[in-house]
Design an enzyme around this catalytic site. Structure first.
Site, mmCIF file in Angstrom:
data_model
loop_
_atom_site.group_PDB
_atom_site.id
_atom_site.type_symbol
_atom_site.label_atom_id
_atom_site.label_comp_id
_atom_site.label_asym_id
_atom_site.label_seq_id
_atom_site.Cartn_x
_atom_site.Cartn_y
_atom_site.Cartn_z
ATOM 1 N N THR A 500 37.333 -0.861 61.831
ATOM 2 C CA THR A 500 36.546 0.007 61.494
ATOM 3 C C THR A 500 35.892 -0.173 60.490
ATOM 4 O O THR A 500 35.388 0.768 59.508
ATOM 5 C CB THR A 500 36.841 1.708 61.377
ATOM 6 O OG1 THR A 500 37.673 1.882 62.745
ATOM 7 C CG2 THR A 500 35.958 2.939 61.602
ATOM 8 N N HIS A 501 35.626 -1.378 60.160
ATOM 9 C CA HIS A 501 34.668 -1.777 59.238
ATOM 10 C C HIS A 501 33.534 -2.572 59.367
ATOM 11 O O HIS A 501 33.053 -3.510 59.177
ATOM 12 C CB HIS A 501 35.639 -3.031 58.625
ATOM 13 C CG HIS A 501 37.098 -2.926 57.889
ATOM 14 N ND1 HIS A 501 38.012 -3.595 57.904
ATOM 15 C CD2 HIS A 501 37.574 -1.460 57.874
ATOM 16 C CE1 HIS A 501 38.978 -2.791 57.608
ATOM 17 N NE2 HIS A 501 38.888 -1.640 57.396
ATOM 18 N N ASN A 502 32.396 -1.502 59.828
ATOM 19 C CA ASN A 502 31.123 -1.684 60.167
ATOM 20 C C ASN A 502 30.302 -1.570 59.109
ATOM 21 O O ASN A 502 30.623 -0.819 58.058
ATOM 22 C CB ASN A 502 30.628 -0.519 61.137
ATOM 23 C CG ASN A 502 31.677 -0.487 62.303
ATOM 24 O OD1 ASN A 502 32.508 0.186 62.078
ATOM 25 N ND2 ASN A 502 31.477 -0.983 63.435
#
Length: 572
Positions: A500-502
């Protein structure tokens, strides 16, 4: 007609790490702040006695309802994007505290190289090293300039860690000692040292001991229960906005939180923001909240989407390369690595913590020579012990049937005999990776969804293969009897969970021609609008983004206070 409310000094959109820090810092200085959070109230008591893997890890209790709002995805501009209707590649948090409630607590600083990536790459290798279409750029700030803000965020959280020998210089040690070393982590460290590498304990927001931060907030030590990622922490041992900055802001009496408040537009006169328009999702009533200063502190996608919906900033055009809103969307290369199976050793892998692990940076950033390699940057390599929960973890060696008696026997045998060494790879931006509004699909309010156009590149495939081999070498040195190395990186698939490292979409820089915000995260063309979060990253590093988000939020808070006390205008 929307109901117009009394004007406040500052309105913030999204009350997670960014919003909590902004609220805490500005209310301490006497400013009135309203925080609009589209999700519900959250508190530590919500998680008492609910270590429920099915409810939180697999049914996504803390995540956004995709039936009401989601994103659409396509791998290139030649195909139609489709909505993400079930969770896979990344998880979109909602509720007070945002993703700061369900994160793991891994709190890495980016490397000095990251902030000057284009300049330093050209200086060492020449401009030809940068592939065609790759749009890396310097951030408009250096590591040394950001370091004091890193220090503030880490002291706020009480980060437990030890010095990384290959990182930038620190102004002070970590506020608490590193977490406990498990037998598996000791094996990793010994093997890495034999390979002449530089392992260190992962910096952790899961406290190694009781701690009181500079704001006077006291928290208990981690219990190593293994329920961090996708879960809230009932002990408050994992630093999150609900147990750190939000109580400090509320104590001033200057901070009002309105939950279930979905912000749909930024109101403006063109070059000045005047407030926001939001809907109370419980009643359907619309409100206009006027403010002298507007701060977007929501997740990456929503920051960019609100600007596009509000017609603020110049939308990015991949055909010409012009425009800045939606530019440089980046993700993370995280599907490589290796798994080692041990016939003669057994480990207690159920116990753990979100940031319990051993890491090395010998293959991260530009810490190694890229002259003969077909990629830039690299990855951190770690052995993490986050807690192997029983439903989602069934490691078996390659060659094992996918079902049946033999699969079940292998799954039981290797549950505590398999160790993963993973690589968290950097993601470089490309001209054809971007965010924009979907022309077809809309949310529950009738507004266009955010559309992602992204795929893995040859750069990513080369990086994944290189770092996977390094992971395999470490496991071999650790004595694994069977090693599965995942070298192949196919096209980007939004179905399986990855990270979830956008990042990106409202990037920072030194010029309005190539960036949306300056190094205080102030919009170049709307001086009283600040956009805080990982949306500001021009690329993504080989680390988790939270430490850098926190540091930039502290710097933005300083800039907002300076702007409010001065005569307006750009801070840079």
């Amino acid at each position: 007609m929307p109901r117009r409310l009394p004007k406040v000094d500052v309105v913030i959109v999204g009350v997670g790490w960014g919003g909590g820090i902004i609220a805490s810092e500005l209310t301490k200085q006497g400013m009135t702040v309203v925080g609009l959070e589209r999700g519900k109230e959250r508190k530590t008591e919500d998680y008492f006695m609910v270590h429920d893997e099915l409810r939180y890890a697999l049914r996504y209790e803390l995540m956004q309802d995709l039936s009401k709002e989601t994103i659409t995805f396509r791998s290139n501009t030649r195909i139609r994007a489709l909505p993400m209707r079930s969770y896979g590649s990344f998880l979109l948090g909602t509720g007070l505290g945002g993703a700061g409630v369900h994160w793991n607590g891994q709190t890495f600083r980016f490397l000095p190289y990251d902030f000057e990536i284009r300049s330093k790459t050209i200086e060492r290798y020449g401009e030809k090293k940068i592939p065609e279409g790759m749009t890396i750029q310097d951030w408009g700030i250096t590591y040394d300039q950001l370091e004091p803000y890193y220090d503030r965020f880490e002291k706020l959280c009480g980060i437990s860690g030890e010095e990384n020998p290959l990182a930038g210089k620190r102004s002070s040690p970590y506020p608490t000692p590193p977490m406990k070393q498990t037998p598996a982590m000791k094996m990793f460290a010994e093997a890495a040292k034999k390979l002449k590498l530089h392992p260190y304990m992962m910096p952790s927001a899961n406290l190694s001991q009781q701690y009181t931060n500079p704001d006077g907030v006291s928290r208990a030590a981690c219990q190593y229960c293994g329920y961090c990622e996708r879960f809230g922490c009932e002990y408050g041992a994992k630093a999150d906005p609900v147990v750190t900055v939000i109580p400090v802001a509320k104590k001033t009496g200057k901070f009002e939180i309105r939950t279930h408040s979905h912000v749909r537009r930024i109101l403006h006169t063109g070059n000045k923001a005047t407030g926001v328009l939001y809907t109370d999702v419980t009643t359907g009533e619309e409100f206009e909240q006027p403010a002298d200063i507007v701060v977007l502190t929501s997740y990456v996608f929503n920051n960019a989407r609100l600007l596009l919906l509000s017609k603020l900033g110049c939308p990015y055009d991949p055909a010409t390369g012009r425009g800045v809103i939606g530019k440089n969307y980046a993700y993370q290369v995280i599907r490589g690595g290796a798994t080692g199976f041990f016939e003669d050793k057994e480990f207690n892998l159920y116990a753990g913590a979100g940031s319990l692990g051993m890491t090395l940076d010998d293959y991260n950033g530009d810490n190694f020579d890229h002259s003969d390699l077909k990629f830039l940057h690299g990855a951190s390599i770690s052995l993490s012990q986050t807690g192997q929960r029983p439903i989602a973890n069934n490691p078996v060696p390659s060659g094992t049937p996918n079902w049946g008696k033999e699969y079940k026997a292998a799954s039981l045998k290797y549950f505590n005999r398999a160790l993963g060494v993973g690589a968290q790879g950097a993601s470089m931006p490309f001209r054809h990776h971007f965010l924009d509004l979907d022309p077809t699909y809309r949310d529950v309010f009738g507004d266009p969804l955010m559309r992602i156009t992204f795929d893995f590149e040859e750069q990513d495939r080369q990086l994944a293969a290189f770092t996977a081999d390094k992971c395999g070498q470490i496991l071999k040195e650790m004595g694994a009897t069977h090693i599965d190395v995942r070298r192949e990186l196919g096209p980007y698939d939004i179905t399986p969970y990855q990270s979830t490292h956008n990042t990106g979409g409202v990037i920072m820089g030194a010029s309005p021609d190539t960036s949306a915000v300056n190094n205080y995260l102030q919009m170049w063309d709307v001086e009283n609008l600040f956009v805080v979060g990982a949306s500001a990253f021009p690329h993504n590093s080989g680390y988790n983004p939270t430490d850098t988000v926190g540091a930039l939020a502290y710097r933005a808070a300083e800039g907002i206070a300076k702007y409010a006390k001065g005569n307006g205008g750009l801070l840079v």
